[in-house]
Design a protein around this motif. Structure first.
Motif, mmCIF file in Angstrom:
data_model
loop_
_atom_site.group_PDB
_atom_site.id
_atom_site.type_symbol
_atom_site.label_atom_id
_atom_site.label_comp_id
_atom_site.label_asym_id
_atom_site.label_seq_id
_atom_site.Cartn_x
_atom_site.Cartn_y
_atom_site.Cartn_z
ATOM 1 N N ALA A 169 24.616 18.298 -71.543
ATOM 2 C CA ALA A 169 24.940 18.137 -70.127
ATOM 3 C C ALA A 169 25.109 16.658 -69.780
ATOM 4 N N ILE A 198 30.450 15.570 -77.397
ATOM 5 C CA ILE A 198 31.676 15.627 -76.607
ATOM 6 C C ILE A 198 32.793 16.262 -77.415
ATOM 7 N N LEU A 221 31.200 11.764 -70.024
ATOM 8 C CA LEU A 221 32.647 11.898 -70.230
ATOM 9 C C LEU A 221 33.392 11.844 -68.898
ATOM 10 N N ILE A 246 33.449 19.491 -75.023
ATOM 11 C CA ILE A 246 32.166 19.588 -74.338
ATOM 12 C C ILE A 246 32.272 20.466 -73.102
ATOM 13 N N THR A 247 33.431 20.456 -72.439
ATOM 14 C CA THR A 247 33.622 21.298 -71.255
ATOM 15 C C THR A 247 33.555 22.767 -71.631
ATOM 16 N N GLN A 253 29.942 23.777 -73.003
ATOM 17 C CA GLN A 253 28.981 23.899 -71.913
ATOM 18 C C GLN A 253 29.232 25.147 -71.068
ATOM 19 N N LEU A 288 39.712 16.382 -69.169
ATOM 20 C CA LEU A 288 38.411 17.026 -68.993
ATOM 21 C C LEU A 288 38.519 18.532 -69.202
ATOM 22 N N GLY A 306 25.710 21.338 -67.355
ATOM 23 C CA GLY A 306 26.778 20.385 -67.069
ATOM 24 C C GLY A 306 27.773 20.811 -66.009
ATOM 25 N N PRO A 307 28.441 21.980 -66.154
ATOM 26 C CA PRO A 307 29.422 22.385 -65.146
ATOM 27 C C PRO A 307 28.832 22.543 -63.753
ATOM 28 N N MET A 311 28.429 15.472 -70.989
ATOM 29 C CA MET A 311 29.534 15.907 -70.141
ATOM 30 C C MET A 311 29.669 15.000 -68.919
ATOM 31 N N THR A 350 33.339 25.978 -63.544
ATOM 32 C CA THR A 350 33.746 24.767 -64.260
ATOM 33 C C THR A 350 35.068 24.244 -63.741
#
Length: 471
Positions: free
Chosen positions: A297, A242, A303, A124-125, A128, A119, A135-136, A300, A92
């Motif tokens: 995802a 998010i 965002l 959400i980061t 995930q 971020l 997402g990452p 993310m 990530t």
């Protein structure tokens, strides 16, 4: 565009500080719950290969190619959920670092720093990364894609290693999520639009235009599409994720509507910039394609588009005030930063409490109940689950995918011979027919749990015959 992978020393120190803070604040859970189903199947594949046990591809099918990223986990940390979570945090941060470097080179160091910092602390980061979600890894591929394309264009060989690395990355990307199609589409769009200058670039263009669609189509056929996707989800609910962090609560629409307005505004205001670069193309196409399967995802990626294209626009608007003071030139930017950071940190505080209180989603509560049932190793246990990967990791026992329904209950009992437990959500349209089939079994089954997340059914006949238990 990205000219090279960024300098490592400061990046490694920042990653250690960021990751160490997350671990110290208990913002990641190390239990087998909350996992993404695709990630669970990828981990099981790697762990099974290293331990030389039954390969889950036979029963689960081919997982998405996120499993290739998990190879180091299988080689060195088999079965370790801690290693899987820490590794995903590293991936990530690497994605954030690649986007920071791209934005710094194409826009400004200021906008890159602000967008990357926000971020890095966005709920959400963290959610995930905690779920080992798509997402990452999708963002990591988007970041690598920009660097690979730049390197390939500068290469004198049109069919060398850089081309095949791009094709491999395209293949991995399209298996992760429908948004993964944004990568090959963006590549094809860029190479088709840009005229070739010489014989070398003509060959580069020809290889990309032929190789990229073939790689994408072959991998999609091998994976049979995206069979774990929930299609046509509410995009406002997805965007609410998010900042929403409680798995037991349905995200409110207010936050989703706000982020939807921001997303639409940034796309309209920055449409030329989005269409003018490979990264912009991937983010724009990803957001548009992802509307078909709006999930965490997708939120993310949305965002990332808002931050890396919205912050430069915000800085430009603030500078248009033409004030000589720092507050006049950056006052609006500072206010937005403070508000966003405060909202993010408050929600991360709630997420920390969710982890400390071991708050689980409805599905994970059901899996946890089944794991208690599986804890007695003296009793026969072979489950069939709607979430076989997650269930197998939690139960550490044999778990199979759900069998198809049958018209007659007796036929169904014959088809599931050897199965002791069934777990699924009968409220979902896909599994209503299976629920009707099980309802016909009468005294042959026992309902152990009926919750919001689904039902656990025990097969009495199998449980009553220990001699038939698998060795």
């Amino acid at each position: 565009m990205i000219s090279r992978i960024p300098s490592y020393s400061w990046g490694i120190l920042a990653m250690i500080a960021w990751g160490g803070t997350i671990l110290a604040l208990d913002l990641v859970r190390f239990t087998p719950y909350g996992l993404d189903e695709g990630a669970a199947r990828g981990l099981l594949l790697n762990w099974s290969i290293v331990d030389a046990v039954a390969n889950p591809i036979v029963i689960f099918g081919l997982p998405d190619f996120r499993a290739l990223f998990f190879v180091p986990l299988g080689l060195y940390w088999t079965g370790s959920m801690v290693a899987a979570k820490v590794y995903t945090l590293i991936m990530t941060f690497s994605a954030i670092l690649l986007f920071y470097n791209w934005n710094r080179q194409t826009v400004s160091n200021e906008s890159a720093l602000i967008a990357s910092a926000l971020l890095a602390i966005a709920p959400i980061t963290l959610t995930q990364a905690d779920a080992i979600g798509v997402g990452p890894y999708l963002l990591l591929i988007f970041g690598l894609a920009a660097w690979l394309d730049k390197t390939y264009r500068a290469s004198s060989r049109s069919s060398g290693g850089w081309l095949f690395m791009q094709l491999l990355l395209v293949g991995i990307c399209v298996t992760l999520h429908p948004m993964g199609l944004a990568y090959p589409l963006a590549l094809l769009w860029r190479w088709y639009q840009e005229p070739s200058q010489d014989a070398v670039s003509i060959n580069h263009r020809k290889h990309v235009l032929i190789g990229v669609p073939i790689a994408a189509l072959v991998l999609l056929v091998m994976r049979e599409g995206w069979n774990l996707m929930h299609w046509w989800g509410n995009p406002f609910t997805a965007l609410s994720r998010i900042i929403a962090v409680n798995p037991t609560e349905e995200p409110g629409l207010a936050g989703g509507i706000i982020f939807a307005v921001l997303l639409l505004g940034v796309i309209v205001a920055e449409r030329r910039a989005l269409l003018g670069s490979l990264v912009g193309n991937m983010l724009l196409f990803g957001v548009l394609i992802g509307l078909t399967a709006a999930d965490a995802a997708w939120a993310m990626v949305a965002l990332v588009l808002i931050l890396y294209y919205g912050i430069p626009r915000l800085i430009a608007v603030n500078q248009a005030f033409n004030k000589n003071s720092l507050l006049g030139q950056r006052g609006l930017v500072m206010v937005v930063m403070v508000i966003a950071a405060t909202v993010f940190m408050l929600n991360l505080r709630e997420y920390r409490q969710v982890i400390q209180d071991d708050v689980l989603s409805a599905e994970d509560k059901l899996i946890q109940l089944l794991s208690i049932e599986a804890a007695d190793t003296k009793q026969p246990f072979r489950a069939a689950s709607q979430w076989p990967g997650r269930t197998m990791i939690a139960c550490k026992r044999d778990v199979l995918p759900l069998p198809p329904p049958a018209k007659e209950g007796e036929d169904f009992l014959k088809n599931i011979k050897g199965i002791t437990h069934l777990m699924f959500n009968p409220y979902q349209p896909t599994y209503r027919e299976l629920g009707h089939t099980i309802a016909q079994l009468g005294g042959a089954t026992q309902t152990l749990a009926l919750q919001q997340g689904g039902v656990i059914v025990k097969i009495r006949d199998v449980a009553a015959k220990p001699s038939e238990a698998p060795p």
